[in-house]
Design an enzyme around this catalytic site. Structure first.
Site, PDB file in Angstrom:
ATOM      1  N   THR A   1     -12.681   6.003  59.294  1.00  0.00           N
ATOM      2  CA  THR A   1     -13.528   7.092  58.804  1.00  0.00           C
ATOM      3  C   THR A   1     -15.010   6.752  58.896  1.00  0.00           C
ATOM      4  OG1 THR A   1     -14.126   8.253  56.767  1.00  0.00           O
ATOM      5  CG2 THR A   1     -13.185   6.092  56.481  1.00  0.00           C
ATOM      6  N   ASP A   2     -15.848   7.783  58.944  1.00  0.00           N
ATOM      7  CA  ASP A   2     -17.300   7.540  58.933  1.00  0.00           C
ATOM      8  C   ASP A   2     -17.782   7.063  57.561  1.00  0.00           C
ATOM      9  OD1 ASP A   2     -17.023   9.921  57.507  1.00  0.00           O
ATOM     10  OD2 ASP A   2     -18.457  11.077  58.697  1.00  0.00           O
ATOM     11  N   GLU A   3     -16.926   7.203  56.524  1.00  0.00           N
ATOM     12  CA  GLU A   3     -17.374   6.833  55.171  1.00  0.00           C
ATOM     13  C   GLU A   3     -17.629   5.334  55.032  1.00  0.00           C
ATOM     14  OE1 GLU A   3     -15.512   8.633  51.830  1.00  0.00           O
ATOM     15  OE2 GLU A   3     -15.169  10.514  52.876  1.00  0.00           O
TER      16      GLU A   3
ATOM     17  N   TYR B   1     -12.210   4.230  48.083  1.00  0.00           N
ATOM     18  CA  TYR B   1     -11.560   4.651  49.338  1.00  0.00           C
ATOM     19  C   TYR B   1     -12.277   4.047  50.540  1.00  0.00           C
ATOM     20  CZ  TYR B   1     -10.752   7.577  53.466  1.00  0.00           C
ATOM     21  OH  TYR B   1     -10.507   8.001  54.759  1.00  0.00           O
TER      22      TYR B   1
ATOM     23  N   SER C   1     -11.919   0.356  50.899  1.00  0.00           N
ATOM     24  CA  SER C   1     -10.601  -0.082  51.399  1.00  0.00           C
ATOM     25  C   SER C   1     -10.487   0.180  52.900  1.00  0.00           C
ATOM     26  CB  SER C   1      -9.470   0.616  50.627  1.00  0.00           C
ATOM     27  OG  SER C   1      -9.421   2.000  50.931  1.00  0.00           O
ATOM     28  N   LYS C   2     -11.054   1.286  53.383  1.00  0.00           N
ATOM     29  CA  LYS C   2     -11.014   1.552  54.826  1.00  0.00           C
ATOM     30  C   LYS C   2     -11.912   0.555  55.568  1.00  0.00           C
ATOM     31  CE  LYS C   2      -9.200   4.426  56.812  1.00  0.00           C
ATOM     32  NZ  LYS C   2      -7.823   4.560  57.393  1.00  0.00           N
TER      33      LYS C   2
HETATM   34  P1  NAD Z   1      -3.228  12.309  54.482  1.00  0.00           P
HETATM   35  O1  NAD Z   1      -3.458  11.834  53.096  1.00  0.00           O
HETATM   36  O2  NAD Z   1      -3.084  13.749  54.744  1.00  0.00           O
HETATM   37  O3  NAD Z   1      -1.928  11.607  55.094  1.00  0.00           O
HETATM   38  C1  NAD Z   1      -1.641  10.244  54.906  1.00  0.00           C
HETATM   39  C2  NAD Z   1      -0.200  10.016  55.308  1.00  0.00           C
HETATM   40  O4  NAD Z   1       0.083   8.605  55.130  1.00  0.00           O
HETATM   41  C3  NAD Z   1       0.815  10.780  54.437  1.00  0.00           C
HETATM   42  O5  NAD Z   1       1.788  11.383  55.254  1.00  0.00           O
HETATM   43  C4  NAD Z   1       1.424   9.698  53.568  1.00  0.00           C
HETATM   44  O6  NAD Z   1       2.762   9.974  53.177  1.00  0.00           O
HETATM   45  C5  NAD Z   1       1.346   8.487  54.471  1.00  0.00           C
HETATM   46  N1  NAD Z   1       1.329   7.217  53.717  1.00  0.00           N
HETATM   47  C6  NAD Z   1       0.557   6.918  52.639  1.00  0.00           C
HETATM   48  N2  NAD Z   1       0.874   5.689  52.181  1.00  0.00           N
HETATM   49  C7  NAD Z   1       1.824   5.185  53.008  1.00  0.00           C
HETATM   50  C8  NAD Z   1       2.542   3.965  53.053  1.00  0.00           C
HETATM   51  N3  NAD Z   1       2.322   3.012  52.148  1.00  0.00           N
HETATM   52  N4  NAD Z   1       3.447   3.781  54.014  1.00  0.00           N
HETATM   53  C9  NAD Z   1       3.698   4.768  54.935  1.00  0.00           C
HETATM   54  N5  NAD Z   1       3.065   5.959  54.927  1.00  0.00           N
HETATM   55  C10 NAD Z   1       2.142   6.168  53.977  1.00  0.00           C
HETATM   56  O7  NAD Z   1      -4.417  11.681  55.341  1.00  0.00           O
HETATM   57  P2  NAD Z   1      -5.242  12.288  56.560  1.00  0.00           P
HETATM   58  O8  NAD Z   1      -6.358  13.096  56.022  1.00  0.00           O
HETATM   59  O9  NAD Z   1      -4.311  12.867  57.534  1.00  0.00           O
HETATM   60  O10 NAD Z   1      -5.880  10.950  57.159  1.00  0.00           O
HETATM   61  C11 NAD Z   1      -5.161  10.170  58.088  1.00  0.00           C
HETATM   62  C12 NAD Z   1      -6.008   8.971  58.481  1.00  0.00           C
HETATM   63  O11 NAD Z   1      -7.243   9.405  59.048  1.00  0.00           O
HETATM   64  C13 NAD Z   1      -6.363   8.077  57.297  1.00  0.00           C
HETATM   65  O12 NAD Z   1      -6.323   6.744  57.733  1.00  0.00           O
HETATM   66  C14 NAD Z   1      -7.795   8.491  56.944  1.00  0.00           C
HETATM   67  O13 NAD Z   1      -8.498   7.419  56.376  1.00  0.00           O
HETATM   68  C15 NAD Z   1      -8.329   8.842  58.319  1.00  0.00           C
HETATM   69  N6  NAD Z   1      -9.419   9.849  58.347  1.00  0.00           N
HETATM   70  C16 NAD Z   1      -9.265  11.048  57.692  1.00  0.00           C
HETATM   71  C17 NAD Z   1     -10.276  12.007  57.790  1.00  0.00           C
HETATM   72  C18 NAD Z   1     -10.158  13.357  57.119  1.00  0.00           C
HETATM   73  O14 NAD Z   1     -11.132  14.126  57.117  1.00  0.00           O
HETATM   74  N7  NAD Z   1      -9.007  13.717  56.544  1.00  0.00           N
HETATM   75  C19 NAD Z   1     -11.438  11.732  58.533  1.00  0.00           C
HETATM   76  C20 NAD Z   1     -11.539  10.493  59.164  1.00  0.00           C
HETATM   77  C21 NAD Z   1     -10.529   9.568  59.079  1.00  0.00           C
HETATM   78  O1  DAU Z   2     -15.799  11.730  56.224  1.00  0.00           O
HETATM   79  C1  DAU Z   2     -14.441  11.536  56.445  1.00  0.00           C
HETATM   80  C2  DAU Z   2     -13.697  11.643  55.138  1.00  0.00           C
HETATM   81  O2  DAU Z   2     -13.710  13.019  54.783  1.00  0.00           O
HETATM   82  C3  DAU Z   2     -12.278  11.112  55.209  1.00  0.00           C
HETATM   83  O3  DAU Z   2     -12.305   9.734  55.476  1.00  0.00           O
HETATM   84  C4  DAU Z   2     -11.543  11.372  53.890  1.00  0.00           C
HETATM   85  O4  DAU Z   2     -10.180  10.966  54.001  1.00  0.00           O
HETATM   86  C5  DAU Z   2     -11.607  12.847  53.580  1.00  0.00           C
HETATM   87  O5  DAU Z   2     -11.006  13.101  52.337  1.00  0.00           O
HETATM   88  C6  DAU Z   2     -13.052  13.344  53.581  1.00  0.00           C
HETATM   89  O6  DAU Z   2     -13.791  12.800  52.456  1.00  0.00           O
HETATM   90  P1  DAU Z   2     -14.816  13.688  51.578  1.00  0.00           P
HETATM   91  O7  DAU Z   2     -14.954  13.066  50.264  1.00  0.00           O
HETATM   92  O8  DAU Z   2     -16.046  13.979  52.351  1.00  0.00           O
HETATM   93  O9  DAU Z   2     -13.940  15.052  51.524  1.00  0.00           O
HETATM   94  P2  DAU Z   2     -13.660  16.080  50.330  1.00  0.00           P
HETATM   95  O10 DAU Z   2     -12.991  17.263  50.956  1.00  0.00           O
HETATM   96  O11 DAU Z   2     -13.011  15.429  49.174  1.00  0.00           O
HETATM   97  O12 DAU Z   2     -15.126  16.513  49.884  1.00  0.00           O
HETATM   98  C7  DAU Z   2     -16.026  17.124  50.795  1.00  0.00           C
HETATM   99  C8  DAU Z   2     -17.311  17.405  50.046  1.00  0.00           C
HETATM  100  O13 DAU Z   2     -17.067  18.424  49.062  1.00  0.00           O
HETATM  101  C9  DAU Z   2     -17.842  16.204  49.272  1.00  0.00           C
HETATM  102  O14 DAU Z   2     -19.265  16.221  49.281  1.00  0.00           O
HETATM  103  C10 DAU Z   2     -17.345  16.434  47.852  1.00  0.00           C
HETATM  104  C11 DAU Z   2     -17.340  17.963  47.729  1.00  0.00           C
HETATM  105  N1  DAU Z   2     -16.305  18.523  46.829  1.00  0.00           N
HETATM  106  C12 DAU Z   2     -15.010  18.144  47.019  1.00  0.00           C
HETATM  107  C13 DAU Z   2     -14.009  18.634  46.199  1.00  0.00           C
HETATM  108  C14 DAU Z   2     -12.570  18.190  46.371  1.00  0.00           C
HETATM  109  C15 DAU Z   2     -16.650  19.445  45.855  1.00  0.00           C
HETATM  110  O15 DAU Z   2     -17.844  19.814  45.717  1.00  0.00           O
HETATM  111  N2  DAU Z   2     -15.664  19.922  45.033  1.00  0.00           N
HETATM  112  C16 DAU Z   2     -14.364  19.543  45.157  1.00  0.00           C
HETATM  113  O16 DAU Z   2     -13.515  20.028  44.356  1.00  0.00           O
END
Ligand code: NAD
Ligand code: DAU
Length: 350
Positions: free
Chosen positions: A132-134, A157, A160-161
């Site tokens: 992730t970019d975070e 989060y 850990s990433k």
């Molecule tokens: P998500 O939470 O929707 O899905 C995570 C999946 O991992 C789930 O299916 C869950 O059951 C599985 N999982 C969790 N713990 C596990 C374990 N111990 N063993 C096996 N499976 C397990 O997540 P996502 O949003 O699809 O993100 C997927 C990946 O991409 C993550 O690594 C996240 O850090 C990364 N990422 C997400 C975003 C975003 O915007 N969602 C952006 C950049 C990177």
């Molecule tokens: O940037 C990549 C990341 O984007 C991924 O690595 C993460 O897995 C993914 O969850 C996401 O993280 P964010 O924290 O940016 O996403 P989230 O949707 O939780 O929040 C987006 C923005 O909205 C953030 O500034 C927080 C705000 N927010 C979020 C929630 C859930 C609110 O204002 N209210 C809310 O209830």
């Protein structure tokens, strides 16, 4: 010759789009989806690929040493695409250890198994770690994250990433493990669990529940349609340079409050509600601790080297996403029943 590919976390949001793309796009590959099915893992996301002969679902935990080793021995994987993770920042604030367990220990466990099983055959293998970019922390009002930006994570989060990224690189340096990493910005699209901003607010608007905007709503994220991320992952897995990192982003920055207002406008149109109805649900609430002000990605490396760029505009992607949620009410209902209600009460009480 058939390739055996292990995809972890394939039942989650991004993972399910990656699994679908690989199962349908590469008939010659056997795709093994390893997922423990946490609250975020949902096999409903993959109903359309269930019957494909090149697809196998394996329920299991990436932290389980013997189990993961036995999978590498049984299937002789050629590649790993590692997405399994705890992914929600707010949950990491209330339960950091769960993130250490899956994101760090789980990743190291997979690395150990790959290192041992692939000894002597590294030139034909690839461990692709999805990040992730975070990990880069926060930007001020200017600048972009590049692949050379120093890591500076601010939430449990992102810490850990970041740690898992460091382990992947370290295994490359120390053991010569062939890896590639990508760091992507915020994804949105179908099958996104309604704890994250866009699907949470879509669900709340449908049900006339207040929209909890954290702080002043001026936080900025760079949004990318999930299928464009899956395309980038496909390209990097097949053509990305080994032992390197690629940043992926949408060239699409939005302050939360502007995004929420756009979402409200589109939802009013889709639901046939009077203009301004959904905006009245906006409620500014207590800020997220350690909230990163701004993320924005410089995606020029992947663009120049691999020719990747997003294929849809934000307005197109958002409209497609809203339509998906409105026509998949059963999916939304299943994931928001039971445990979700407890989570919501706990997270948004006060
Ligand atoms: P998500 O939470 O929707 O899905 C995570 C999946 O991992 C789930 O299916 C869950 O059951 C599985 N999982 C969790 N713990 C596990 C374990 N111990 N063993 C096996 N499976 C397990 O997540 P996502 O949003 O699809 O993100 C997927 C990946 O991409 C993550 O690594 C996240 O850090 C990364 N990422 C997400 C975003 C975003 O915007 N969602 C952006 C950049 C990177
Ligand atoms: O940037 C990549 C990341 O984007 C991924 O690595 C993460 O897995 C993914 O969850 C996401 O993280 P964010 O924290 O940016 O996403 P989230 O949707 O939780 O929040 C987006 C923005 O909205 C953030 O500034 C927080 C705000 N927010 C979020 C929630 C859930 C609110 O204002 N209210 C809310 O209830």
């Amino acid at each position: 010759m058939a390739k055996n590919i292990l995809i972890t976390g394939g039942a989650g949001f991004i993972g399910s789009h990656v699994v679908r793309r690989f199962v349908k796009g590469y008939a010659g590959y056997n795709i093994y989806n390893l997922d423990v099915l946490t609250y975020a893992g949902n096999l409903e996301n993959l109903k359309d690929v269930e019957g494909y002969s090149n697809y196998t679902f394996i329920k299991g935990d990436i932290v389980d040493v013997d189990f993961v080793q036995s999978l590498f021995a049984k299937y002789d994987f050629d590649g790993v695409i590692h997405l399994a993770a705890e992914s929600h920042v707010d949950r990491s604030i209330s339960d950091p250890l769960a993130f250490v367990r899956t994101n760090i220990i789980g990743t190291v466990n997979l690395l150990n198994s790959a290192r041992d099983a692939w000894k002597g055959a590294y030139s034909k293998k690839r461990f692709y770690h999805i990040s992730t970019d975070e990990v880069y922390g926060t930007l001020g009002s200017k600048g972009l994250f590049t692949e050379r930006t120093a890591y500076d994570p601010n939430s449990p989060y992102s810490a850990s990433k970041a740690s898992s990224d460091h382990f992947v690189r370290a295994y490359g340096e120390t053991y010569g493990l062939p890896y590639v990493i990508s760091n992507c910005s915020n994804n949105y699209g179908p099958n996104h669990f309604p704890e994250k901003l866009i699907p949470l607010f879509i669900n709340n608007i449908i049900n006339n529940i207040p929209l909890p905007v954290y702080g002043d709503g001026k936080y900025t994220r760079d949004w990318l349609f999930v299928e464009d991320h899956a395309v980038a992952i496909d390209l990097i897995f097949h053509k990305g340079k080994g032992q390197e990192t690629y940043n992926i982003g949408g060239f699409n920055e939005w302050q939360n409050i502007d995004l929420v207002k756009l979402l409200c406008k589109l939802m009013d149109q889709k639901l046939g509600r009077a203009k301004g109805t959904s905006e009245r649900l906006i409620s500014f609430v207590k800020d997220r601790p350690g909230h990163d002000l701004r993320y924005a990605i410089d995606a020029s490396k992947i663009n120049k080297e691999l020719g990747w760029e997003p294929s849809v505009t934000f307005e197109e992607g958002l409209e497609y996403t809203i339509d998906w949620y409105l026509t998949n009410g059963a999916w939304l209902e299943h994931v928001t029943s039971g445990e979700y209600r407890e989570y919501y009460k706990k997270m948004y009480a006060e």
